[in-house]
Design a protein around this motif. Structure first.
Motif, PDB file in Angstrom:
ATOM      1  N   ASP A   1       0.883  -1.311  -0.061  1.00  0.00           N
ATOM      2  CA  ASP A   1       0.014  -0.143   0.082  1.00  0.00           C
ATOM      3  C   ASP A   1       1.021   1.272  -0.107  1.00  0.00           C
ATOM      4  OD1 ASP A   1      -2.285   1.517   0.290  1.00  0.00           O
ATOM      5  OD2 ASP A   1      -2.356   1.695   2.123  1.00  0.00           O
ATOM      6  N   HIS A   2       1.020   2.010  -1.141  1.00  0.00           N
ATOM      7  CA  HIS A   2       1.805   3.012  -1.269  1.00  0.00           C
ATOM      8  C   HIS A   2       0.909   4.362  -1.636  1.00  0.00           C
ATOM      9  CE1 HIS A   2       5.320   0.249  -1.487  1.00  0.00           C
ATOM     10  NE2 HIS A   2       4.713  -0.300  -2.316  1.00  0.00           N
ATOM     11  N   MET A   3      -0.198   4.138  -1.126  1.00  0.00           N
ATOM     12  CA  MET A   3      -1.176   5.326  -1.379  1.00  0.00           C
ATOM     13  C   MET A   3      -0.893   6.684  -0.459  1.00  0.00           C
ATOM     14  SD  MET A   3      -3.260   4.369  -3.888  1.00  0.00           S
ATOM     15  CE  MET A   3      -3.954   5.758  -3.779  1.00  0.00           C
ATOM     16  N   ALA A   4      -0.182   6.427   0.587  1.00  0.00           N
ATOM     17  CA  ALA A   4       0.163   7.639   1.357  1.00  0.00           C
ATOM     18  C   ALA A   4       1.273   8.425   0.453  1.00  0.00           C
ATOM     19  CB  ALA A   4       0.839   7.414   2.489  1.00  0.00           C
ATOM     20  N   GLU A   5       2.018   7.897  -0.362  1.00  0.00           N
ATOM     21  CA  GLU A   5       2.975   8.466  -1.247  1.00  0.00           C
ATOM     22  C   GLU A   5       2.513   8.922  -2.423  1.00  0.00           C
ATOM     23  OE1 GLU A   5       3.651   5.263  -0.026  1.00  0.00           O
ATOM     24  OE2 GLU A   5       5.287   5.692   1.320  1.00  0.00           O
ATOM     25  N   ILE A   6       1.556   8.269  -2.884  1.00  0.00           N
ATOM     26  CA  ILE A   6       0.722   8.839  -4.143  1.00  0.00           C
ATOM     27  C   ILE A   6      -0.094   9.854  -3.765  1.00  0.00           C
ATOM     28  CG2 ILE A   6      -0.893   8.397  -5.937  1.00  0.00           C
ATOM     29  CD1 ILE A   6       0.246   5.280  -5.704  1.00  0.00           C
ATOM     30  N   ASP A   7      -0.634  10.041  -2.373  1.00  0.00           N
ATOM     31  CA  ASP A   7      -1.550  11.160  -1.855  1.00  0.00           C
ATOM     32  C   ASP A   7      -0.572  12.265  -1.731  1.00  0.00           C
ATOM     33  OD1 ASP A   7      -3.909   9.695  -1.960  1.00  0.00           O
ATOM     34  OD2 ASP A   7      -3.716   9.330   0.034  1.00  0.00           O
ATOM     35  N   ASP A   8       0.552  12.069  -1.394  1.00  0.00           N
ATOM     36  CA  ASP A   8       1.485  13.211  -1.044  1.00  0.00           C
ATOM     37  C   ASP A   8       1.859  13.967  -2.454  1.00  0.00           C
ATOM     38  OD1 ASP A   8       1.867  12.912   1.552  1.00  0.00           O
ATOM     39  OD2 ASP A   8       3.577  11.927   1.548  1.00  0.00           O
ATOM     40  N   MET A   9       2.051  13.342  -3.488  1.00  0.00           N
ATOM     41  CA  MET A   9       2.075  13.688  -4.935  1.00  0.00           C
ATOM     42  C   MET A   9       1.352  14.325  -5.473  1.00  0.00           C
ATOM     43  SD  MET A   9       4.807  10.680  -6.752  1.00  0.00           S
ATOM     44  CE  MET A   9       4.288   9.296  -5.907  1.00  0.00           C
ATOM     45  N   MET A  10       0.003  13.783  -5.122  1.00  0.00           N
ATOM     46  CA  MET A  10      -1.231  14.541  -5.511  1.00  0.00           C
ATOM     47  C   MET A  10      -1.419  15.821  -4.964  1.00  0.00           C
ATOM     48  SD  MET A  10      -3.457  12.247  -7.699  1.00  0.00           S
ATOM     49  CE  MET A  10      -4.989  12.474  -7.190  1.00  0.00           C
ATOM     50  N   SER A  11      -1.133  16.144  -3.445  1.00  0.00           N
ATOM     51  CA  SER A  11      -1.282  17.304  -3.031  1.00  0.00           C
ATOM     52  C   SER A  11      -0.263  18.144  -3.500  1.00  0.00           C
ATOM     53  CB  SER A  11      -1.154  17.186  -1.437  1.00  0.00           C
ATOM     54  OG  SER A  11       0.142  16.491  -1.043  1.00  0.00           O
ATOM     55  N   GLU A  12       0.894  17.788  -3.868  1.00  0.00           N
ATOM     56  CA  GLU A  12       1.943  18.472  -4.305  1.00  0.00           C
ATOM     57  C   GLU A  12       1.456  19.092  -5.846  1.00  0.00           C
ATOM     58  OE1 GLU A  12       6.431  18.251  -5.761  1.00  0.00           O
ATOM     59  OE2 GLU A  12       5.800  16.720  -4.768  1.00  0.00           O
ATOM     60  N   GLN A  13       0.740  17.995  -6.369  1.00  0.00           N
ATOM     61  CA  GLN A  13       0.206  18.702  -7.810  1.00  0.00           C
ATOM     62  C   GLN A  13      -0.651  19.652  -7.485  1.00  0.00           C
ATOM     63  OE1 GLN A  13      -2.198  15.368  -9.612  1.00  0.00           O
ATOM     64  NE2 GLN A  13      -1.554  16.280 -11.821  1.00  0.00           N
ATOM     65  N   GLU A  14      -1.842  19.333  -6.680  1.00  0.00           N
ATOM     66  CA  GLU A  14      -2.702  20.451  -6.378  1.00  0.00           C
ATOM     67  C   GLU A  14      -2.283  21.894  -6.112  1.00  0.00           C
ATOM     68  OE1 GLU A  14      -6.159  20.433  -6.476  1.00  0.00           O
ATOM     69  OE2 GLU A  14      -5.742  18.616  -7.693  1.00  0.00           O
ATOM     70  N   ALA A  15      -0.927  21.842  -5.249  1.00  0.00           N
ATOM     71  CA  ALA A  15      -0.405  22.994  -4.862  1.00  0.00           C
ATOM     72  C   ALA A  15       0.332  23.720  -6.000  1.00  0.00           C
ATOM     73  CB  ALA A  15       0.924  22.670  -3.518  1.00  0.00           C
ATOM     74  N   ILE A  16       0.730  23.011  -6.937  1.00  0.00           N
ATOM     75  CA  ILE A  16       1.814  23.786  -8.061  1.00  0.00           C
ATOM     76  C   ILE A  16       0.745  23.941  -9.185  1.00  0.00           C
ATOM     77  CG2 ILE A  16       3.821  23.052  -7.257  1.00  0.00           C
ATOM     78  CD1 ILE A  16       3.837  21.103  -9.445  1.00  0.00           C
ATOM     79  N   ARG A  17      -0.592  23.618  -9.212  1.00  0.00           N
ATOM     80  CA  ARG A  17      -1.479  23.879 -10.160  1.00  0.00           C
ATOM     81  C   ARG A  17      -1.722  25.396 -10.572  1.00  0.00           C
ATOM     82  NH1 ARG A  17      -6.040  20.582 -11.778  1.00  0.00           N
ATOM     83  NH2 ARG A  17      -5.835  19.504  -9.721  1.00  0.00           N
ATOM     84  N   GLY A  18      -1.315  25.297 -12.123  1.00  0.00           N
ATOM     85  CA  GLY A  18      -1.428  26.832 -12.640  1.00  0.00           C
ATOM     86  C   GLY A  18      -0.039  27.415 -12.769  1.00  0.00           C
ATOM     87  N   GLU A  19       1.051  26.905 -12.003  1.00  0.00           N
ATOM     88  CA  GLU A  19       2.421  27.573 -12.041  1.00  0.00           C
ATOM     89  C   GLU A  19       2.901  26.923 -13.076  1.00  0.00           C
ATOM     90  OE1 GLU A  19       4.802  27.845  -8.719  1.00  0.00           O
ATOM     91  OE2 GLU A  19       3.072  27.828  -7.528  1.00  0.00           O
ATOM     92  N   LYS A  20       3.518  27.800 -14.084  1.00  0.00           N
ATOM     93  CA  LYS A  20       4.372  27.451 -15.108  1.00  0.00           C
ATOM     94  C   LYS A  20       5.929  27.126 -14.487  1.00  0.00           C
ATOM     95  CE  LYS A  20       6.014  31.731 -17.124  1.00  0.00           C
ATOM     96  NZ  LYS A  20       7.261  31.707 -17.374  1.00  0.00           N
ATOM     97  N   ALA A  21       6.641  26.174 -15.264  1.00  0.00           N
ATOM     98  CA  ALA A  21       7.822  25.906 -14.895  1.00  0.00           C
ATOM     99  C   ALA A  21       8.702  27.115 -15.062  1.00  0.00           C
ATOM    100  CB  ALA A  21       8.419  24.767 -16.024  1.00  0.00           C
ATOM    101  N   LYS A  22       9.674  27.360 -14.274  1.00  0.00           N
ATOM    102  CA  LYS A  22      10.636  28.541 -14.227  1.00  0.00           C
ATOM    103  C   LYS A  22      11.816  28.311 -15.171  1.00  0.00           C
ATOM    104  CE  LYS A  22       9.448  30.370  -9.634  1.00  0.00           C
ATOM    105  NZ  LYS A  22      10.085  30.944  -8.502  1.00  0.00           N
ATOM    106  N   SER A  23      12.237  29.271 -15.857  1.00  0.00           N
ATOM    107  CA  SER A  23      13.310  29.225 -16.704  1.00  0.00           C
ATOM    108  C   SER A  23      14.553  29.319 -15.850  1.00  0.00           C
ATOM    109  CB  SER A  23      13.432  30.161 -17.757  1.00  0.00           C
ATOM    110  OG  SER A  23      13.425  31.540 -17.369  1.00  0.00           O
ATOM    111  N   VAL A  24      15.801  29.396 -16.311  1.00  0.00           N
ATOM    112  CA  VAL A  24      16.900  29.740 -15.356  1.00  0.00           C
ATOM    113  C   VAL A  24      17.052  31.046 -15.402  1.00  0.00           C
ATOM    114  CG1 VAL A  24      19.509  29.584 -15.667  1.00  0.00           C
ATOM    115  CG2 VAL A  24      18.047  27.811 -16.704  1.00  0.00           C
ATOM    116  N   TRP A  25      16.584  31.807 -16.422  1.00  0.00           N
ATOM    117  CA  TRP A  25      16.614  33.421 -15.935  1.00  0.00           C
ATOM    118  C   TRP A  25      15.662  33.761 -14.824  1.00  0.00           C
ATOM    119  CZ3 TRP A  25      19.915  36.979 -16.650  1.00  0.00           C
ATOM    120  CH2 TRP A  25      19.600  38.198 -16.254  1.00  0.00           C
ATOM    121  N   ASP A  26      14.452  33.253 -14.901  1.00  0.00           N
ATOM    122  CA  ASP A  26      13.539  33.536 -13.828  1.00  0.00           C
ATOM    123  C   ASP A  26      13.837  32.849 -12.579  1.00  0.00           C
ATOM    124  OD1 ASP A  26      11.687  34.484 -15.603  1.00  0.00           O
ATOM    125  OD2 ASP A  26      10.721  32.507 -15.961  1.00  0.00           O
TER     126      ASP A  26
END
Length: 191
Positions: free
Chosen positions: A52-77
């Motif tokens: 049962d690795h659902m705790a790790e998957i849930d952590d990744m899902m919460s991380e996905q929710e936290a960064i929703r809508g943010e674009k990846a930063k470039s090196v200059w950013d």
């Protein structure tokens, strides 16, 4: 034999190319970047086995929710972002110190001038690198860095003195060897 030496780098690269297709993608990459939950679960099971690795998957899902809508930063950013400026300065300082510390010169000194095999140096560095994992948990990275840089500076200063006095006393070359090993152990444990 330089062409053979340079071509020898192709062997590990070829091995990686042959082995890489058998490894799964990163579960985090599959879930957050590709939004492939089934692929993520499959990769987690392949990497960590059944269970049962659902705790790790849930952590990744919460991380996905936290960064929703943010674009990846470039090196200059990243360079302009004030929130990570001190981390970036610290990283650049540590990397530049590692490049300029002179560990290759000390290895060459140990191998040629003191007539010792380079394998003993690599063995010491391997042991110190293994010790580093245990010491980081106890002392912390910052403490390991500044204390070992201080030891390395002291060892290099004393090594300069012992190399200039090498012909004066019979025991001075042994001190030089000990200082080189202290330097290499400090390099492996700290930087």
């Amino acid at each position: 034999l330089w062409p053979i030496l340079l071509a020898a780098n192709a062997v590990p690269a070829l091995a990686q190319l042959l082995i890489l297709p058998f490894f799964p993608d990163s579960p985090r990459y599959l879930l957050i970047d590709l939004k492939d939950k089934e692929g993520c679960i499959k990769a987690v099971k392949q990497l960590w086995g059944d269970g049962d690795h659902m705790a790790e998957i849930d952590d990744m899902m919460s991380e996905q929710e936290a960064i929703r809508g943010e674009k990846a930063k470039s090196v200059w950013d990243l360079l302009r972002d004030r929130a990570v400026r001190w981390q970036l300065i610290t990283l650049l300082l540590v990397v530049s110190c590692i490049q300029l510390i002179g560990v290759n010169v000390v290895r060459a000194l140990l191998a040629s001038a003191l007539c010792l095999p380079g394998k003993s140096t690599l063995c010491k560095e391997l042991i110190s690198s293994c010790l580093q994992g245990f010491l980081i948990e106890r002392a912390g990275r910052k403490t390991l860095l500044w204390k070992n840089y201080a030891v390395m500076a002291l060892a290099l200063g004393l090594l300069t003195v012992t190399l200039s006095l090498q012909d004066s006393f019979f025991w001075v070359p042994y001190c030089s060897v000990a200082l080189v090993f202290i330097f290499i152990m400090s390099f492996g444990i700290g930087p």
